[in-house]
Motif scaffolding. Structure first.
Motif, PDB file in Angstrom:
ATOM      1  N   SER A  54       7.968 -63.774  13.416  1.00 45.66           N
ATOM      2  CA  SER A  54       7.500 -63.267  14.710  1.00 45.66           C
ATOM      3  C   SER A  54       6.210 -63.943  15.151  1.00 45.66           C
ATOM      4  O   SER A  54       6.023 -64.241  16.339  1.00 45.66           O
ATOM      5  N   TRP A  57       7.071 -67.546  16.188  1.00 50.89           N
ATOM      6  CA  TRP A  57       7.790 -67.549  17.456  1.00 50.89           C
ATOM      7  C   TRP A  57       6.832 -67.352  18.629  1.00 50.89           C
ATOM      8  O   TRP A  57       6.930 -68.047  19.648  1.00 50.89           O
ATOM      9  N   GLN A  58       5.905 -66.426  18.505  1.00 52.23           N
ATOM     10  CA  GLN A  58       4.942 -66.186  19.570  1.00 52.23           C
ATOM     11  C   GLN A  58       4.079 -67.423  19.813  1.00 52.23           C
ATOM     12  O   GLN A  58       3.702 -67.728  20.948  1.00 52.23           O
ATOM     13  N   ASP A 117      12.296 -62.024  22.536  1.00 51.20           N
ATOM     14  CA  ASP A 117      11.482 -61.574  21.417  1.00 51.20           C
ATOM     15  C   ASP A 117      12.222 -60.582  20.519  1.00 51.20           C
ATOM     16  O   ASP A 117      11.716 -60.212  19.459  1.00 51.20           O
ATOM     17  N   THR A 118      13.409 -60.167  20.954  1.00 55.44           N
ATOM     18  CA  THR A 118      14.198 -59.227  20.152  1.00 55.44           C
ATOM     19  C   THR A 118      15.527 -59.812  19.681  1.00 55.44           C
ATOM     20  O   THR A 118      16.280 -59.136  18.984  1.00 55.44           O
ATOM     21  N   TYR A 121      17.282 -64.140  14.647  1.00 54.56           N
ATOM     22  CA  TYR A 121      16.935 -65.500  14.260  1.00 54.56           C
ATOM     23  C   TYR A 121      18.178 -66.219  13.760  1.00 54.56           C
ATOM     24  O   TYR A 121      19.108 -65.591  13.264  1.00 54.56           O
ATOM     25  N   ARG A 123      15.788 -68.515  16.451  1.00 58.31           N
ATOM     26  CA  ARG A 123      15.512 -68.505  17.883  1.00 58.31           C
ATOM     27  C   ARG A 123      15.151 -69.912  18.351  1.00 58.31           C
ATOM     28  O   ARG A 123      14.433 -70.631  17.665  1.00 58.31           O
ATOM     29  N   GLU A 157      12.031 -59.550   9.769  1.00 60.81           N
ATOM     30  CA  GLU A 157      10.674 -59.126  10.089  1.00 60.81           C
ATOM     31  C   GLU A 157       9.819 -58.905   8.844  1.00 60.81           C
ATOM     32  O   GLU A 157       8.591 -58.797   8.926  1.00 60.81           O
ATOM     33  N   SER A 162       8.257 -68.859   7.260  1.00 58.33           N
ATOM     34  CA  SER A 162       9.207 -69.252   8.308  1.00 58.33           C
ATOM     35  C   SER A 162       9.474 -70.745   8.221  1.00 58.33           C
ATOM     36  O   SER A 162       8.705 -71.503   7.623  1.00 58.33           O
ATOM     37  N   CYS A 211      -2.084 -65.404  12.302  1.00 56.88           N
ATOM     38  CA  CYS A 211      -1.634 -64.456  11.278  1.00 56.88           C
ATOM     39  C   CYS A 211      -2.834 -63.922  10.493  1.00 56.88           C
ATOM     40  O   CYS A 211      -2.905 -62.734  10.195  1.00 56.88           O
TER      41      CYS A 211
END
Length: 215
Positions: A54, A57-58, A117-118, A121, A123, A157, A162, A211
């Motif tokens: 997450s 991705w952001q 965002d939901t 993966y 994505r 999650e 990643s 992070c």
């Protein structure tokens, strides 16, 4: 970590992108898809990043903040009527200025695929790139975020690592560009490969920084 560039172009056209199938070739400014030629180029690179998917991705989709963490990006300005706080959707478009070898390179980027965002993966975030001063040149870039080692329950999650994978494909235009390809293919290949890897490294470092701030 692995980084490959099967063919060559140059730094001015570098941006992570998508696989080199005819259906995935970049769009020309006219809206028609460019034809693949002997001068079409492509490459791919991937690395593991020690952050949850997450967070990565952001970072990947935060195009408005790239001047603060991508080493070559000088400025970003949306030109599709959306604002900085609006989510990136298909059709989101912006002007971007990059610095290469002391020169400002202007480009127009348009999102043609983006996961939500939901969504599950992996994505994908894919962008078409055109160049106002190089009308016959276009390329497409794609970044893909996948979970690293899954938890026992297999929940993305809960991953602490990643995989960031990037591919690019470009179709150069104009006789001068093609001549440079013929004369300086080896050096073009190296500089393109290095630039591509540097961009993924910049994204990974920013994700790690974000992070650490969340902890």
């Amino acid at each position: 970590n692995d980084c490959r560039c099967p063919c060559a172009f140059w730094r001015l056209l570098l941006r992570p992108a998508i696989p080199t199938s005819n259906s995935r070739l970049p769009m020309a400014p006219s809206g028609k898809r460019k034809k693949q030629t002997m001068f079409s180029i492509g490459g791919e690179c991937h690395l593991e990043v020690p952050v949850p998917p997450s967070v990565l991705w952001q970072t990947v989709t935060d195009v408005d903040s790239t001047p603060s963490f991508l080493s070559t990006v000088m400025s970003v300005e949306r030109i599709d009527g959306s604002s900085k706080d609006d989510p990136r959707t298909i059709g989101t478009k912006w002007k971007e200025v990059r610095k290469y070898n002391g020169n400002d390179v202007h480009m127009i980027k348009t999102v043609h695929h983006v996961g939500s965002d939901t969504s599950p993966y992996p994505r994908m975030f894919a962008v078409n790139v055109s160049f106002p001063t190089m009308k016959k040149t276009a390329n497409t870039s794609t970044l893909i975020v996948s979970p690293g080692e899954m938890s026992v329950e297999g929940k993305a999650e809960e991953c602490t690592s990643s995989i960031l994978a990037g591919t690019f494909v470009g179709v150069p235009g104009g006789l001068l560009f093609k001549l440079q390809m013929l004369l300086f293919g080896a050096s073009i290949k190296k500089s393109t490969n290095d630039s591509f890897r540097q961009e993924l490294d910049d994204i990974a470092k920013e994700a790690v920084r974000r992070c650490s701030e969340e902890r």
